[in-house]
Write an enzyme that holds these catalytic residues in place. Sequence first.
Site, mmCIF file in Angstrom:
data_model
loop_
_atom_site.group_PDB
_atom_site.id
_atom_site.type_symbol
_atom_site.label_atom_id
_atom_site.label_comp_id
_atom_site.label_asym_id
_atom_site.label_seq_id
_atom_site.Cartn_x
_atom_site.Cartn_y
_atom_site.Cartn_z
ATOM 1 N N SER A 163 0.849 -1.186 0.000
ATOM 2 C CA SER A 163 0.000 0.000 0.000
ATOM 3 C C SER A 163 0.884 1.235 0.000
ATOM 4 C CB SER A 163 -0.906 -0.003 1.226
ATOM 5 O OG SER A 163 -0.122 0.248 2.375
ATOM 6 N N LYS A 164 0.212 2.382 -0.052
ATOM 7 C CA LYS A 164 0.940 3.656 -0.165
ATOM 8 C C LYS A 164 2.027 3.817 0.888
ATOM 9 C CE LYS A 164 -1.141 6.775 -3.177
ATOM 10 N NZ LYS A 164 -2.601 6.742 -3.348
ATOM 11 N N ARG A 165 1.752 3.319 2.096
ATOM 12 C CA ARG A 165 2.744 3.565 3.139
ATOM 13 C C ARG A 165 4.050 2.788 2.903
ATOM 14 N NH1 ARG A 165 2.660 -0.631 6.894
ATOM 15 N NH2 ARG A 165 0.938 -2.002 6.371
#
Length: 486
Positions: free
Chosen positions: A257-259
Site C-alpha cells: 500500500s501507499k505507506r
Amino acid sequence: MASNSDNPAGADRPVVTRFAPSPTGFLHIGNARTGLFSWLYARHHGGKALLRIEDTDKKRSTQEAIDVILDGLEWLGLEFDGEPVYQSQRADRHAEVAMKLLDAGQAYKCFATPEELAEMREQQRAAKQPMRYDGRWRDRDPSEAPEGAPFVVRIKTPEGGETVIEDAVQGRVKVDNREIDDFILLRADGSPTYMLAVVVDDMDMGCTHIIRGDDHLNNAFRQLQVIRAMQGIEDGWDEPVYAHIPLIHGNDGAKLSKRHGALGVRDYREMGILPETLFNYLLRLGWGHGDKEEFTREEAIALFDLAGVNKGPSRFDMKKLLNMNGNYIRQADDARLAAIAAKQIGPQADVDLLTKAMPVLKTRARDMNELADGAAFLFKTRPLEMTEKAASLLDDEARARLSQISARLQGESDWTIEALEANLKAYAEELELGLGKLAQPLRAALTGQTTSPGIFDVLVLLGKEESLARIDAQAQTSTASVNETG
Ligand code: GLU
C-alpha cells in the site's frame, strides 16, 4: 518449442489472454505484473495478448488516467495485440446478453425495492446469517409487480452443488453454490454491472486464459455462472482457464500500500529505474525458474509458465530492486544511458561526452538520477559552484598545491589516465604525501564536489583545457590577490 503443459484449453484453441486494468490515475505495479504475466503467457504460446480498459467509472476514467496505463505499458515494452477494447463502449452488448439470459429463463426481473432489500439484510445481520439476496423474485411472476415498477435483472444461480475451479496457480478451489446468490446483471437504469461486463468482454474477446490478481478469485465463481448459463444460448462461451496470482506484499508482510512507498510504474521510472529492471523485477516477484535471477525479454518469453508462479504472496524489496537496477545500468548501452541522463541533466548536457563518460559513470550508479547527478560536473560552468564540503578542502595550502599541479599538468603532453597518474604520483612523492591527499582538493576544483569518478577519469573526460581552467580558477584565487598587491 512452447509447451502446452499448463495450457489445458490450448489443446484445441490458440491462447488468448487479456489484461484488464481500470483507470485509477496510475498503473499499480501489482497490476503491471498481472499485465506482464498475461502478456508473457500469450507470447510464450504464440497466442494473442489483448488489452481491455475497464473504463466504466466515468469519474476516474479520464483520458489522462487511461494514458498513464498506456504509457506505462509501452515503457515496459508490453505491446498488446490490436487496439485496446474500451469496456464503456460495450454497454449495449452487455445488456443484450442479460436480455438473452432473461429470455432463456436463466435470469429474472427482480422488483425488490431498496427498502425491502435493506430490511432483508438487517434481518440476516440480526440472525447472524451471511448477507446475500434471498431469491425472493426468482420464482415470482413479474405481473405481481406494480405497473411500471423499476426492476433489476438477476442471474439464476444453481441452488445446490458446488462450483469447482481448477485454477492454474491456486489449484482446485471450490465454493458451495449456496454461497453464490442471484447477483445483479443489469441495474434498474439498464446499465450492466461489473460482474456482467467483465465476463461478456472476456468471452467476446475469445479469452482462453484469465490471468489476474487473486483478489478476483471470488468473482470467478460468479462469472462462471454467467458463462455456463450462456452456453446453451450462444456459441463461443467456453470456460477459460483461470490463473489467480497472489498479491504483492510490502517487506513487512502486509498488502502493498501507499505507506510502503511508490506504487505506480511511473514513480519507478521517475526514481530512475530502467524499464528492463522493472520488467525483470516484476517477473521475478512471484515467478521463478530455478535460481536464475535475470532474464532477457526473449528468455522470459521462452521460459514463462504458470507452473512457476508462486502460490504465496511475494514481498516487494526496494533494496533488491535498486541493486538489480545497478546491474542493468552497467549492462545497458552507453549511448542509450547517455540519452536518458542528458534529458535529466538539461540542455547543457552533451550526449557525446556523456556517452564517452558512461563506462566510468555507470559503474557507480544504482539509478538514473544518481547517474545524472554523478555526470553533472561535466557540464558545470566556471566558476564552479562548490558544495560546502568541497569549499572547505580548498584552504591556502591546497590552493598553492593546485598552482603547482596546474604548472605540472600544463607540461603534460600525454593526457591519458596512465600518464596523468604517473605525473601526479611523482608530485605526491616529492611532497611525501599520499596521492589521496593531493586528489581531494583537485577533485573539489574539478567537480565542485567531494565525490566523483576516479580523479584521472575526471581529468581525461574534462580534457586538458577545461581541467586546467578549472584548476586555475581555484588556484589563482589567493595567489592572484597576492600578485595584485605585490
Ligand atoms: N479491472 C479489474 C482491476 O483492475 C480487473 C478485472 C479482471 O481482471 O477481471 O482490478
